[in-house]
Design an enzyme around this catalytic site. Structure first.
Site, PDB file in Angstrom:
ATOM      1  N   ARG A  61       0.995  -1.293   0.067  1.00 36.93           N
ATOM      2  CA  ARG A  61       0.006   0.317   0.037  1.00 36.93           C
ATOM      3  C   ARG A  61       0.787   1.335  -0.024  1.00 36.93           C
ATOM      4  NH1 ARG A  61      -2.759  -3.856   2.268  1.00 36.93           N
ATOM      5  NH2 ARG A  61      -0.281  -3.933   2.858  1.00 36.93           N
ATOM      6  N   THR A  62       1.704   1.159   0.404  1.00 37.11           N
ATOM      7  CA  THR A  62       2.554   2.624   0.710  1.00 37.11           C
ATOM      8  C   THR A  62       3.575   2.781  -0.391  1.00 37.11           C
ATOM      9  OG1 THR A  62       3.023   2.260   3.438  1.00 37.11           O
ATOM     10  CG2 THR A  62       3.634   4.119   2.415  1.00 37.11           C
ATOM     11  N   LYS A  91      26.871  -2.756  -4.057  1.00 38.16           N
ATOM     12  CA  LYS A  91      27.901  -3.380  -4.638  1.00 38.16           C
ATOM     13  C   LYS A  91      29.037  -2.613  -3.350  1.00 38.16           C
ATOM     14  CE  LYS A  91      28.079  -1.399  -8.685  1.00 38.16           C
ATOM     15  NZ  LYS A  91      27.141  -1.097  -9.929  1.00 38.16           N
ATOM     16  N   ARG A 112      10.997   4.304   2.456  1.00 36.81           N
ATOM     17  CA  ARG A 112      11.114   3.019   4.228  1.00 36.81           C
ATOM     18  C   ARG A 112      12.333   2.512   4.087  1.00 36.81           C
ATOM     19  NH1 ARG A 112       6.149  -0.955   4.050  1.00 36.81           N
ATOM     20  NH2 ARG A 112       5.319   0.477   5.304  1.00 36.81           N
ATOM     21  N   HIS A 140       5.665   5.695  11.047  1.00 35.75           N
ATOM     22  CA  HIS A 140       5.637   6.225   9.979  1.00 35.75           C
ATOM     23  C   HIS A 140       4.413   6.769   9.374  1.00 35.75           C
ATOM     24  CE1 HIS A 140       3.708   4.658   6.562  1.00 35.75           C
ATOM     25  NE2 HIS A 140       3.916   2.656   6.472  1.00 35.75           N
TER      26      HIS A 140
HETATM   27  C1  NCD Z   1       2.617  -0.692   8.037  1.00 34.15           C
HETATM   28  C2  NCD Z   1       3.975  -1.163   8.157  1.00 34.15           C
HETATM   29  O1  NCD Z   1       4.796  -1.622   7.017  1.00 34.15           O
HETATM   30  O2  NCD Z   1       4.266   0.021   8.877  1.00 34.15           O
HETATM   31  N1  NCD Z   1       1.760  -0.976   6.371  1.00 34.15           N
HETATM   32  C3  NCD Z   1       1.579  -0.351   6.269  1.00 34.15           C
HETATM   33  O3  NCD Z   1       1.873   1.086   6.270  1.00 34.15           O
HETATM   34  N2  NCD Z   1       0.129  -0.187   5.711  1.00 34.15           N
HETATM   35  C4  NCD Z   1       1.780  -2.351   8.564  1.00 34.15           C
HETATM   36  C5  NCD Z   1       1.940  -3.231   9.310  1.00 34.15           C
HETATM   37  O4  NCD Z   1       3.605  -3.463   8.265  1.00 34.15           O
HETATM   38  O5  NCD Z   1       2.492  -4.604   9.537  1.00 34.15           O
END
Ligand code: NCD
Length: 315
Positions: A61-62, A91, A112, A140
């Protein structure tokens, strides 16, 4: 970290700690406006802009909602979904050098990373805005903002609420950001239901409590109060466990079932989950009109990120 102070222009988004009430409500109003706009009209908003999407941890999703949000505003993206295989990180290139390169090519970075604090470090290295799309067990922020938007859309406020959060309070970054976000507004009370080894760290418990949010830790579903405004279920964060046997023992400690909803939820209780889910929600709950995790909550992620990009990048 820069405070937003009602002005998003060129700011990094690293933590909910950068926000105040006014800035959050400004973002929500922009999100609501974009939700109602005709898609064609929006295509000129970020025309000519390029975003770098760099995801060192898996994401559905993100990654896709950020990418789609940028494209729906007429921008383009360069995407690394597995940089440890596909970029010069293989590398041995440092993350600092990598993001310096993105700074030369792009207008914004969405990243991320598995290590808490990395996104703050990255934001210090580059001049272009950086958005934290999850830093290990840290935060997040955009997930929490879309969660809060979903609550605001339903109840018209993000203050004076009673909510329930379930799952991995220790390792869940969406939990950390959401508690941080709710602690900015007055009168919020949250019940945290988790196995005792996955409680919120004491530092975080004290930090958030000091800000005025009332935190009540519970250990059994029978302690869930009736009539919460929202339930926020989460998965136990498997990737944070050294001993997978411990994870296996804890993973399904609390399951969202139709029966529990009948016993404890209210007529208007929002049933939320950031996803992915891995067994902690019974599939029959999906049909409940109060369940928004597969629908409105996820879709709001796209709109909220559109609003954020617009406020940060539009001239
Ligand atoms: C979450 C995350 O990656 O922190 N997912 C997300 O971005 N919707 C929650 C999770 O992974 O449990």
């Amino acid at each position: 970290m820069d405070l937003i102070n009602n002005n998003f222009k060129n700011k990094d988004i690293i933590s909910l700690d950068q926000f105040d009430q006014k800035s959050i409500l400004k973002l929500f109003r922009e999100t609501a406006r974009l939700k109602k706009s005709s898609p064609k009209k929006l295509l000129s908003v970020l025309k000519g802009k390029i975003a770098g999407m760099v995801f060192f941890e898996p994401s559905t999703r993100t990654f896709s909602s950020n990418t789609v949000a940028f494209k729906r505003l007429g921008g383009q993206t360069v995407e690394y979904q597995n940089p440890l295989v596909t970029s010069s990180a293989v590398k041995g290139e440092s993350i600092e050098d990598m993001v310096k390169m993105f700074e030369q090519y792009c207008d914004i970075i969405v990243m991320r990373h598995p290590i808490k604090g990395t996104l703050k470090k990255v934001a210090d290295v580059v001049e272009i805005p950086v958005i934290n799309a999850g830093d290990g067990i840290g935060e997040h922020p955009t997930q929490a903002l879309l969660d809060m938007f979903t609550i605001w859309e339903k109840f018209g406020k993000v203050s004076g609420l009673t909510g329930l959060m379930v799952g991995d309070m220790l390792n869940g970054r969406t939990i950390h950001s959401l508690i941080g976000g709710l602690s900015i507004f007055p009168g919020n009370k949250i019940y945290l239901l988790s196995p005792s080894s996955l409680k919120l760290s004491r530092e975080e418990y004290q930090l958030y409590s000091k800000r005025g949010i009332k935190i009540i830790e519970i250990s059994k579903t029978s302690e869930i109060p009736s009539n919460c405004h929202f339930w926020y279920w989460t998965r136990v964060q498997k990737e944070r466990f050294e001993d997978k046997k411990v994870y296996e023992k804890l993973k399904l400690s609390f399951i969202l079932t139709k029966k529990l909803i009948e016993e404890k939820a209210g007529k208007n209780t929002l049933l939320m989950h950031p996803l992915p889910r891995v067994g902690e929600i019974d599939l029959e709950v999906d049909r409940d009109p109060r369940a928004v995790y597969l629908t409105r909550q996820a879709k709001n992620g796209m709109y909220l990120r559109m609003a954020l990009f617009k406020l940060i990048l539009k001239e």
